[in-house]
Motif scaffolding. Structure first.
Motif, PDB file in Angstrom:
ATOM      1  N   GLN A  25       4.073  -7.164  -1.406  1.00 39.32           N
ATOM      2  CA  GLN A  25       3.239  -5.994  -2.202  1.00 39.32           C
ATOM      3  C   GLN A  25       2.798  -5.017  -1.300  1.00 39.32           C
ATOM      4  O   GLN A  25       2.504  -3.788  -1.503  1.00 39.32           O
ATOM      5  CB  GLN A  25       2.335  -6.771  -3.317  1.00 39.32           C
ATOM      6  CG  GLN A  25       2.936  -7.339  -4.473  1.00 39.32           C
ATOM      7  CD  GLN A  25       3.678  -6.514  -5.220  1.00 39.32           C
ATOM      8  OE1 GLN A  25       3.504  -5.194  -5.570  1.00 39.32           O
ATOM      9  NE2 GLN A  25       5.122  -6.651  -5.707  1.00 39.32           N
ATOM     10  N   LEU A  26       2.305  -5.621  -0.230  1.00 39.25           N
ATOM     11  CA  LEU A  26       1.421  -5.166   0.827  1.00 39.25           C
ATOM     12  C   LEU A  26       2.548  -3.902   1.583  1.00 39.25           C
ATOM     13  O   LEU A  26       2.029  -2.964   2.127  1.00 39.25           O
ATOM     14  CB  LEU A  26       0.642  -5.843   1.591  1.00 39.25           C
ATOM     15  CG  LEU A  26      -0.670  -6.290   0.862  1.00 39.25           C
ATOM     16  CD1 LEU A  26      -1.396  -7.430   1.541  1.00 39.25           C
ATOM     17  CD2 LEU A  26      -1.420  -5.364   0.249  1.00 39.25           C
ATOM     18  N   ALA A  27       3.754  -4.698   1.955  1.00 37.92           N
ATOM     19  CA  ALA A  27       4.450  -4.048   2.776  1.00 37.92           C
ATOM     20  C   ALA A  27       5.044  -2.707   2.205  1.00 37.92           C
ATOM     21  O   ALA A  27       5.194  -1.777   2.853  1.00 37.92           O
ATOM     22  CB  ALA A  27       5.626  -5.020   2.987  1.00 37.92           C
ATOM     23  N   VAL A  28       5.301  -3.003   0.920  1.00 38.99           N
ATOM     24  CA  VAL A  28       5.882  -1.698   0.019  1.00 38.99           C
ATOM     25  C   VAL A  28       4.946  -0.664   0.087  1.00 38.99           C
ATOM     26  O   VAL A  28       5.238   0.490  -0.266  1.00 38.99           O
ATOM     27  CB  VAL A  28       6.611  -2.276  -1.172  1.00 38.99           C
ATOM     28  CG1 VAL A  28       5.261  -2.259  -2.161  1.00 38.99           C
ATOM     29  CG2 VAL A  28       7.490  -1.289  -1.835  1.00 38.99           C
ATOM     30  N   ARG A  29       3.647  -0.953   0.055  1.00 40.52           N
ATOM     31  CA  ARG A  29       2.481   0.015   0.090  1.00 40.52           C
ATOM     32  C   ARG A  29       2.378   0.449   1.414  1.00 40.52           C
ATOM     33  O   ARG A  29       1.319   1.367   1.711  1.00 40.52           O
ATOM     34  CB  ARG A  29       1.397  -0.670  -0.458  1.00 40.52           C
ATOM     35  CG  ARG A  29       1.380  -1.071  -1.925  1.00 40.52           C
ATOM     36  CD  ARG A  29       0.129  -2.080  -2.411  1.00 40.52           C
ATOM     37  NE  ARG A  29      -0.030  -1.877  -4.015  1.00 40.52           N
ATOM     38  CZ  ARG A  29       0.794  -2.659  -4.534  1.00 40.52           C
ATOM     39  NH1 ARG A  29       1.821  -3.324  -4.173  1.00 40.52           N
ATOM     40  NH2 ARG A  29       0.635  -2.552  -5.939  1.00 40.52           N
ATOM     41  N   GLY A  30       3.143  -0.008   2.254  1.00 38.81           N
ATOM     42  CA  GLY A  30       2.842   0.846   3.949  1.00 38.81           C
ATOM     43  C   GLY A  30       1.771   0.258   4.661  1.00 38.81           C
ATOM     44  O   GLY A  30       1.612   0.959   5.970  1.00 38.81           O
ATOM     45  N   ALA A  31       1.215  -0.973   4.403  1.00 41.89           N
ATOM     46  CA  ALA A  31       0.398  -1.257   5.443  1.00 41.89           C
ATOM     47  C   ALA A  31       1.004  -2.069   6.474  1.00 41.89           C
ATOM     48  O   ALA A  31       2.135  -2.558   6.520  1.00 41.89           O
ATOM     49  CB  ALA A  31      -0.463  -2.637   4.540  1.00 41.89           C
ATOM     50  N   SER A  32       0.380  -2.154   7.762  1.00 37.52           N
ATOM     51  CA  SER A  32       0.563  -2.810   9.051  1.00 37.52           C
ATOM     52  C   SER A  32       0.232  -4.269   8.785  1.00 37.52           C
ATOM     53  O   SER A  32      -0.910  -4.587   8.357  1.00 37.52           O
ATOM     54  CB  SER A  32      -0.030  -2.108  10.038  1.00 37.52           C
ATOM     55  OG  SER A  32       0.416  -2.995  11.275  1.00 37.52           O
ATOM     56  N   LEU A  33       1.346  -5.104   8.749  1.00 37.08           N
ATOM     57  CA  LEU A  33       0.987  -6.615   8.434  1.00 37.08           C
ATOM     58  C   LEU A  33       1.353  -7.538   9.661  1.00 37.08           C
ATOM     59  O   LEU A  33       2.142  -7.270  10.308  1.00 37.08           O
ATOM     60  CB  LEU A  33       1.875  -6.886   7.283  1.00 37.08           C
ATOM     61  CG  LEU A  33       1.880  -6.286   5.932  1.00 37.08           C
ATOM     62  CD1 LEU A  33       2.690  -6.727   4.807  1.00 37.08           C
ATOM     63  CD2 LEU A  33       0.378  -6.273   5.251  1.00 37.08           C
ATOM     64  N   ILE A  34       0.230  -8.413   9.791  1.00 36.06           N
ATOM     65  CA  ILE A  34       0.436  -9.415  10.896  1.00 36.06           C
ATOM     66  C   ILE A  34       0.765 -10.640   9.720  1.00 36.06           C
ATOM     67  O   ILE A  34      -0.215 -11.052   8.890  1.00 36.06           O
ATOM     68  CB  ILE A  34      -0.681  -9.696  11.528  1.00 36.06           C
ATOM     69  CG1 ILE A  34      -1.003  -8.187  12.363  1.00 36.06           C
ATOM     70  CG2 ILE A  34      -0.387 -10.809  12.711  1.00 36.06           C
ATOM     71  CD1 ILE A  34      -2.195  -8.532  13.255  1.00 36.06           C
ATOM     72  N   LEU A  35       1.783 -11.468   9.925  1.00 38.88           N
ATOM     73  CA  LEU A  35       2.316 -12.252   8.970  1.00 38.88           C
ATOM     74  C   LEU A  35       2.329 -13.726   9.768  1.00 38.88           C
ATOM     75  O   LEU A  35       3.073 -13.663  10.661  1.00 38.88           O
ATOM     76  CB  LEU A  35       3.573 -12.109   8.339  1.00 38.88           C
ATOM     77  CG  LEU A  35       3.629 -10.749   7.700  1.00 38.88           C
ATOM     78  CD1 LEU A  35       4.840 -10.559   7.221  1.00 38.88           C
ATOM     79  CD2 LEU A  35       2.681 -10.809   6.397  1.00 38.88           C
ATOM     80  N   HIS A  36       1.541 -14.877   9.438  1.00 33.95           N
ATOM     81  CA  HIS A  36       1.397 -16.028   9.961  1.00 33.95           C
ATOM     82  C   HIS A  36       2.274 -17.045   9.206  1.00 33.95           C
ATOM     83  O   HIS A  36       2.387 -17.012   8.005  1.00 33.95           O
ATOM     84  CB  HIS A  36      -0.123 -16.579  10.044  1.00 33.95           C
ATOM     85  CG  HIS A  36       0.043 -18.002  10.150  1.00 33.95           C
ATOM     86  ND1 HIS A  36      -0.209 -18.917   9.278  1.00 33.95           N
ATOM     87  CD2 HIS A  36       0.042 -18.759  11.189  1.00 33.95           C
ATOM     88  CE1 HIS A  36      -0.410 -20.056   9.309  1.00 33.95           C
ATOM     89  NE2 HIS A  36      -0.296 -20.035  10.696  1.00 33.95           N
ATOM     90  N   GLY A  37       2.819 -17.929  10.011  1.00 35.87           N
ATOM     91  CA  GLY A  37       3.448 -19.092   9.547  1.00 35.87           C
ATOM     92  C   GLY A  37       3.644 -20.250  10.575  1.00 35.87           C
ATOM     93  O   GLY A  37       3.322 -19.926  11.742  1.00 35.87           O
TER      94      GLY A  37
END
Length: 281
Positions: A25-37
């Motif tokens: 949802q945030l990626a499609v809104r254009g935010a820069s994302l740092i994704l952890h796993g």
């Protein structure tokens, strides 16, 4: 509030369940994302999927196993170099376990993964969030809450999976209130929520029948991350979309002070002292 397209958002536990759906949802809104796993393979798969489905290239993956305090600390250290951080979503966690497990640090695993990781990341990244303000911390907690027995925090006596999970989730809310008070006036808000009940995620389906959809949980979490109406709301616990009252221990000043003391001792990370908006600059 900073435009979402100009924000950098960190989501822990982003490779599965609620975190993964929120990332979409945030990626499609254009935010820069740092994704952890904790799985590099899952992280690479997630980045490929998000780039393909959303066209967003402003995505990165960071790996850390929250069963290791050293890895949590190393992650925090790495994130301090990102330049800015607008939102920290503490989502990673494990559910109700069938048997007591210990982390590599000798601590009860649920308490470490569900609470101490949130404590370390929130405290260590607080100065970065203040420099990036307006900013937000959103803690994904639960309506399942149980008081902490401070004489048996690690549940070495009478371990119970439900108690382990529920005390860790209450600890998150206690931290939420303390951080909100400490960060008041800095432009950083801190809130916790129960996103939905028994969503069909891997931490639920091994023991329980799903009751809510992941979409419901994402919608309730997303609003705290992006909606302007929550830009100044802080120190609150939400049950789904409604402000709610957490378990009584969350409002016990003495209990919260004991939890801070224990958290500092176990992690070596001090609770932040950021009394004015210029702290940490």
């Amino acid at each position: 509030m900073t435009s979402l397209a100009d924000q950098t958002i960190l989501i822990t536990g982003a490779t599965d369940g609620l975190g993964r759906a929120l990332a979409h949802q945030l990626a499609v809104r254009g935010a820069s994302l740092i994704l952890h796993g904790r799985s590099g393979e899952k992280g690479r798969e997630l980045l490929t999927e998000l780039r393909s489905s959303t066209g967003n290239e402003r995505l990165s993956f960071v790996r850390a196993d929250f069963a290791s305090l050293d890895e949590i600390q190393a992650l925090a250290e790495r994130l301090l170099d990102v330049g800015r951080l607008d939102v920290l979503v503490n989502n990673a966690g494990i559910g109700v376990e069938r048997a007591r497990q210990e982390s590599e640090d000798g601590l009860e695993l649920t308490f470490q993964v569900d609470y101490l990781a949130t404590y370390v990341l929130s405290c260590r990244l607080a100065p970065l969030l203040v420099r990036s303000a307006p900013a937000r911390i959103v803690n994904v907690s639960s309506a399942g809450q149980a008081p902490i027995d401070f004489s048996n925090v690690m549940l070495r006596h009478g371990w119970d999976g439900t108690q382990a999970y529920c005390q860790a989730k209450l600890a998150q809310i206690m931290l939420t209130i303390d951080l909100a008070e400490e960060l008041a006036g800095t432009g950083v808000t801190v809130n916790a929520l129960h996103p939905a009940s028994y969503m069909p995620t891997k931490i639920v389906t091994h023991l329980f029948t799903p009751q809510s959809t992941i979409e419901e949980g994402v919608a309730n979490t997303l609003r705290l991350v992006v909606e302007p109406e929550f830009a100044e709301t802080t120190g609150q616990y939400f049950n789904r979309s409604q402000t709610a009252r957490a378990a009584a221990q969350a409002y016990d000043v003495t209990a919260r002070a004991r939890l801070r003391e224990i958290s500092e001792k176990l992690t070596g990370t001090p609770f932040p002292s950021l009394h004015d908006k210029d702290a940490g600059r």
